[in-house]
Every structure is written in C-alpha cells, then in structure tokens.
Design a protein around this motif. Structure first.
Motif, PDB file in Angstrom:
ATOM      1  N   HIS A 267     -40.451  -3.912   5.458  1.00 55.65           N
ATOM      2  CA  HIS A 267     -40.220  -3.709   6.877  1.00 55.65           C
ATOM      3  C   HIS A 267     -39.624  -4.965   7.523  1.00 55.65           C
ATOM      4  CE1 HIS A 267     -43.329  -0.469   6.245  1.00 55.65           C
ATOM      5  NE2 HIS A 267     -42.341   0.189   6.819  1.00 55.65           N
ATOM      6  N   GLN A 268     -39.981  -6.128   7.023  1.00 59.42           N
ATOM      7  CA  GLN A 268     -39.385  -7.355   7.551  1.00 59.42           C
ATOM      8  C   GLN A 268     -37.889  -7.411   7.243  1.00 59.42           C
ATOM      9  OE1 GLN A 268     -42.000 -10.128   5.637  1.00 59.42           O
ATOM     10  NE2 GLN A 268     -43.490 -10.096   7.302  1.00 59.42           N
ATOM     11  N   LEU A 269     -37.502  -7.029   6.027  1.00 58.24           N
ATOM     12  CA  LEU A 269     -36.084  -6.968   5.680  1.00 58.24           C
ATOM     13  C   LEU A 269     -35.354  -5.934   6.531  1.00 58.24           C
ATOM     14  CD1 LEU A 269     -36.308  -7.169   1.780  1.00 58.24           C
ATOM     15  CD2 LEU A 269     -35.334  -8.908   3.279  1.00 58.24           C
ATOM     16  N   GLU A 270     -35.962  -4.781   6.695  1.00 60.24           N
ATOM     17  CA  GLU A 270     -35.332  -3.732   7.492  1.00 60.24           C
ATOM     18  C   GLU A 270     -35.162  -4.165   8.950  1.00 60.24           C
ATOM     19  OE1 GLU A 270     -37.855  -0.382   6.842  1.00 60.24           O
ATOM     20  OE2 GLU A 270     -36.842   0.224   4.979  1.00 60.24           O
ATOM     21  N   TRP A 271     -36.100  -4.943   9.449  1.00 58.97           N
ATOM     22  CA  TRP A 271     -36.001  -5.447  10.826  1.00 58.97           C
ATOM     23  C   TRP A 271     -34.704  -6.231  11.015  1.00 58.97           C
ATOM     24  CZ3 TRP A 271     -35.523 -10.377  12.758  1.00 58.97           C
ATOM     25  CH2 TRP A 271     -35.735 -10.542  14.134  1.00 58.97           C
ATOM     26  N   LEU A 272     -34.386  -7.098  10.072  1.00 55.31           N
ATOM     27  CA  LEU A 272     -33.159  -7.888  10.189  1.00 55.31           C
ATOM     28  C   LEU A 272     -31.923  -7.039   9.947  1.00 55.31           C
ATOM     29  CD1 LEU A 272     -31.792 -10.581  10.628  1.00 55.31           C
ATOM     30  CD2 LEU A 272     -32.145 -11.114   8.213  1.00 55.31           C
ATOM     31  N   LEU A 273     -31.973  -6.159   8.968  1.00 53.88           N
ATOM     32  CA  LEU A 273     -30.815  -5.320   8.669  1.00 53.88           C
ATOM     33  C   LEU A 273     -30.453  -4.427   9.855  1.00 53.88           C
ATOM     34  CD1 LEU A 273     -31.746  -4.330   5.009  1.00 53.88           C
ATOM     35  CD2 LEU A 273     -29.886  -5.848   5.705  1.00 53.88           C
ATOM     36  N   GLN A 274     -31.446  -3.985  10.602  1.00 51.86           N
ATOM     37  CA  GLN A 274     -31.190  -3.132  11.761  1.00 51.86           C
ATOM     38  C   GLN A 274     -30.504  -3.884  12.895  1.00 51.86           C
ATOM     39  OE1 GLN A 274     -35.133  -1.749  12.637  1.00 51.86           O
ATOM     40  NE2 GLN A 274     -35.176  -0.280  10.930  1.00 51.86           N
ATOM     41  N   ARG A 275     -30.573  -5.205  12.888  1.00 52.23           N
ATOM     42  CA  ARG A 275     -30.020  -6.007  13.982  1.00 52.23           C
ATOM     43  C   ARG A 275     -28.710  -6.699  13.640  1.00 52.23           C
ATOM     44  NH1 ARG A 275     -34.979  -5.008  14.444  1.00 52.23           N
ATOM     45  NH2 ARG A 275     -36.079  -5.023  16.440  1.00 52.23           N
ATOM     46  N   GLN A 276     -28.286  -6.616  12.396  1.00 50.51           N
ATOM     47  CA  GLN A 276     -27.132  -7.392  11.971  1.00 50.51           C
ATOM     48  C   GLN A 276     -25.840  -6.991  12.682  1.00 50.51           C
ATOM     49  OE1 GLN A 276     -26.325  -6.898   7.764  1.00 50.51           O
ATOM     50  NE2 GLN A 276     -26.824  -4.736   7.797  1.00 50.51           N
TER      51      GLN A 276
ATOM     52  N   LEU B  54     -32.346 -14.783  18.104  1.00 50.39           N
ATOM     53  CA  LEU B  54     -32.480 -13.418  17.607  1.00 50.39           C
ATOM     54  C   LEU B  54     -33.955 -13.062  17.537  1.00 50.39           C
ATOM     55  CD1 LEU B  54     -30.939 -10.961  16.442  1.00 50.39           C
ATOM     56  CD2 LEU B  54     -31.199 -11.978  14.179  1.00 50.39           C
ATOM     57  N   GLY B  55     -34.333 -12.015  18.258  1.00 56.47           N
ATOM     58  CA  GLY B  55     -35.712 -11.562  18.209  1.00 56.47           C
ATOM     59  C   GLY B  55     -36.588 -12.199  19.271  1.00 56.47           C
ATOM     60  N   ARG B  56     -37.894 -12.065  19.087  1.00 61.23           N
ATOM     61  CA  ARG B  56     -38.892 -12.531  20.052  1.00 61.23           C
ATOM     62  C   ARG B  56     -39.433 -13.909  19.658  1.00 61.23           C
ATOM     63  NH1 ARG B  56     -41.439  -7.995  22.864  1.00 61.23           N
ATOM     64  NH2 ARG B  56     -43.335  -9.238  22.979  1.00 61.23           N
ATOM     65  N   ALA B  57     -40.340 -14.409  20.514  1.00 63.66           N
ATOM     66  CA  ALA B  57     -41.097 -15.650  20.275  1.00 63.66           C
ATOM     67  C   ALA B  57     -40.189 -16.870  20.132  1.00 63.66           C
ATOM     68  CB  ALA B  57     -41.996 -15.503  19.047  1.00 63.66           C
TER      69      ALA B  57
ATOM     70  N   ILE C 118     -24.931  -8.731   6.292  1.00 62.22           N
ATOM     71  CA  ILE C 118     -25.502  -9.417   5.136  1.00 62.22           C
ATOM     72  C   ILE C 118     -24.825  -8.882   3.870  1.00 62.22           C
ATOM     73  CG2 ILE C 118     -27.618  -9.821   3.820  1.00 62.22           C
ATOM     74  CD1 ILE C 118     -29.123  -9.549   6.492  1.00 62.22           C
ATOM     75  N   LEU C 119     -24.389  -9.785   3.010  1.00 65.41           N
ATOM     76  CA  LEU C 119     -23.642  -9.391   1.821  1.00 65.41           C
ATOM     77  C   LEU C 119     -24.532  -8.639   0.844  1.00 65.41           C
ATOM     78  CD1 LEU C 119     -21.484 -12.584   1.129  1.00 65.41           C
ATOM     79  CD2 LEU C 119     -20.854 -10.512   2.377  1.00 65.41           C
ATOM     80  N   GLU C 120     -23.926  -7.710   0.138  1.00 70.87           N
ATOM     81  CA  GLU C 120     -24.638  -6.976  -0.902  1.00 70.87           C
ATOM     82  C   GLU C 120     -24.363  -7.608  -2.265  1.00 70.87           C
ATOM     83  OE1 GLU C 120     -24.190  -2.767  -0.890  1.00 70.87           O
ATOM     84  OE2 GLU C 120     -24.273  -2.600   1.285  1.00 70.87           O
ATOM     85  N   LYS C 121     -25.338  -7.534  -3.139  1.00 72.49           N
ATOM     86  CA  LYS C 121     -25.187  -8.054  -4.486  1.00 72.49           C
ATOM     87  C   LYS C 121     -24.308  -7.136  -5.325  1.00 72.49           C
ATOM     88  CE  LYS C 121     -29.767 -10.239  -4.722  1.00 72.49           C
ATOM     89  NZ  LYS C 121     -31.066 -10.253  -5.443  1.00 72.49           N
ATOM     90  N   ALA C 122     -23.675  -7.721  -6.317  1.00 69.68           N
ATOM     91  CA  ALA C 122     -22.965  -6.898  -7.291  1.00 69.68           C
ATOM     92  C   ALA C 122     -23.976  -6.028  -8.025  1.00 69.68           C
ATOM     93  CB  ALA C 122     -22.223  -7.788  -8.278  1.00 69.68           C
TER      94      ALA C 122
ATOM     95  N   ALA D 239     -20.087 -12.115  19.152  1.00 67.56           N
ATOM     96  CA  ALA D 239     -21.487 -11.705  19.069  1.00 67.56           C
ATOM     97  C   ALA D 239     -22.295 -12.688  18.236  1.00 67.56           C
ATOM     98  CB  ALA D 239     -21.592 -10.299  18.483  1.00 67.56           C
ATOM     99  N   LEU D 240     -21.712 -13.197  17.156  1.00 71.69           N
ATOM    100  CA  LEU D 240     -22.430 -14.162  16.327  1.00 71.69           C
ATOM    101  C   LEU D 240     -22.627 -15.479  17.068  1.00 71.69           C
ATOM    102  CD1 LEU D 240     -23.791 -14.913  13.717  1.00 71.69           C
ATOM    103  CD2 LEU D 240     -21.553 -15.467  12.736  1.00 71.69           C
ATOM    104  N   ARG D 241     -21.623 -15.911  17.845  1.00 72.86           N
ATOM    105  CA  ARG D 241     -21.797 -17.118  18.662  1.00 72.86           C
ATOM    106  C   ARG D 241     -22.969 -16.949  19.627  1.00 72.86           C
ATOM    107  NH1 ARG D 241     -16.123 -18.151  17.788  1.00 72.86           N
ATOM    108  NH2 ARG D 241     -15.485 -16.363  19.052  1.00 72.86           N
TER     109      ARG D 241
END
Length: 229
Positions: A133-142, A213-216, A149-153, A204-206
């Motif tokens: 779920h932590q990984l999915e949290w970031l993937l949903q915001r990319q 990114l995110g809370r706290a 985020i790059l995918e592996k071969a 957007a990246l700047r």
C-alpha cells in the motif's frame, strides 16, 4: 530556491535530542530564517528531511525559498570549531528539468489514506503500514507530481507485482512525539522511497520539488531530491 545540507554530530546530546523529536527539529529549521517563510501548500515552502547513511553520518537537507543560517544548529548539534553547512542555488537544477530526463530520486513521505468503519461516522486519516500500500500510494501520485517511476526490464523482475518498478521502500519508521498544546502524543509513520524516475511534466515536477509531496511536511516528510543516474 536553495538546497542546504548540514551534518549532525551524533555524539552530542543536542543532536540526539533534536533527532528524537520532529517537533523540536521543525522549530530548529524554522529558526534558520530571520523572516518566517510561507508554509502554505499552494506554493514553495520550507521542506526538510533527515538522511542517515550510518549512525555517525546523519544529514539534514533543507529546500527553502530563502537562504538559511544554521549557526544555531552548528553550535548545538554540529562541530562549532570546524563544522559548517553547504547551501546551493537550486534554480539551475530546477530550470533544466526537461521532459524525458531520467533521474534517481529519494523521498521521505507519510503515506496515508482516509477510512471510515461505518457509513455514518466521519473519515479518519490512517497510515499505510504495508509495503504494497505504501508503494501504491506513491504510484497513484506520480502523474500529477510530474514524473513516472521507471519499470524494470522483464528479466530483472521477481515473480511479484511489487517488483515491477525501479522503486524501493527503505527506513520505515513510526515516530511518537508530543506537540505543543496537545495532551495526546502524535504518531507519524514515515517511509523513504528510493528509485528512478522519468520527467513527464517539468512544471509539475518543479512544484513537487519545492512544495513537497504528501502530508506531514512540517515533520520531515514531503521532500524529494534528485541525483544524476
């Protein structure tokens, strides 16, 4: 915008005291500015992060609209005779971000979601504690954050869906600390993401790099930094 790095002398009591409390460290970071910088979520703000390469090598990174003065941190938690901090102009890196560029990145974040157990009760913000779920949290915001985020071969992947990306979850921690004016302690779950990304929207990246990114964000979360691959 400026990027600053300061090394803690972890043998000193003052350093250990600051590192044990995000509340104290937030105050110490804000004391680095004569005029309080803006802290709204709409634009650039002060962001900070702790990176620990080892127990004796712990760094504070700060991104800020104004140049900080960390004399008080050197005196309390550094090396007063020989220690300094390094501040760099962040604009050259920000201005040369181009669609299609590939960078290594690090991000410490507070992955959370809103839940309710009953239909008639208000939602409650709850931390993601599982790696998936932590990984999915970031993937949903990319996409909104301006990167992919790059995918592996295929030959580099393990037989799990989570191993599809060049992304690792490191240094998962639960922080418990007191906040001024509140009797109940604050509990914060943080994780550090390391991986590789491709720029999809430079503007957007700047914004992500300077607004977080995110809370706290006040407690050491939200700061993403880039490095050459």
């Amino acid at each position: 915008m400026f990027l600053t790095r300061f090394r803690f002398n972890t043998a000193r009591l003052g350093a250990r005291r600051l590192l044990s409390s995000p509340q104290r460290l937030h105050a110490a970071v804000m004391f680095a500015f004569a005029e309080p910088p803006p802290q709204d979520d709409g634009g650039s703000r002060v962001l900070w992060r702790i990176d620990s390469n080892s127990r004796a090598e712990t760094y504070l990174y700060i991104v800020s609209p104004a140049k900080p003065d960390l004399t008080h941190l050197v005196e309390e938690a550094g090396w007063p005779e020989t220690g300094r901090w390094q501040t760099y102009d962040y604009e050259p890196l920000l201005s040369r971000l181009t669609k299609g560029d590939v960078w290594a990145f690090r991000l410490t974040a507070n992955p959370v979601h809103s839940i309710r157990r009953k239909a008639d009760e208000p939602t409650k913000v709850t931390a993601h504690v599982g790696r998936r779920h932590q990984l999915e949290w970031l993937l949903q915001r990319q996409e909104k954050a301006g990167f992919a985020i790059l995918e592996k071969a295929p030959e580099q992947r393990l037989h799990t869906e989570l191993d599809q990306y060049e992304l690792a979850v490191n240094d998962r921690r639960q922080l418990d600390f007191s906040k001024h004016g509140q009797r109940k302690p604050v509990t914060l779950v943080t994780v550090t993401f390391d991986g590789r990304l491709q720029v999809t929207d430079p503007d957007a990246l700047r914004h992500t790099l300077t607004a977080g990114l995110g809370r706290a964000k006040a407690y050491g979360c939200g700061l993403m930094t880039l490095a050459k691959v």
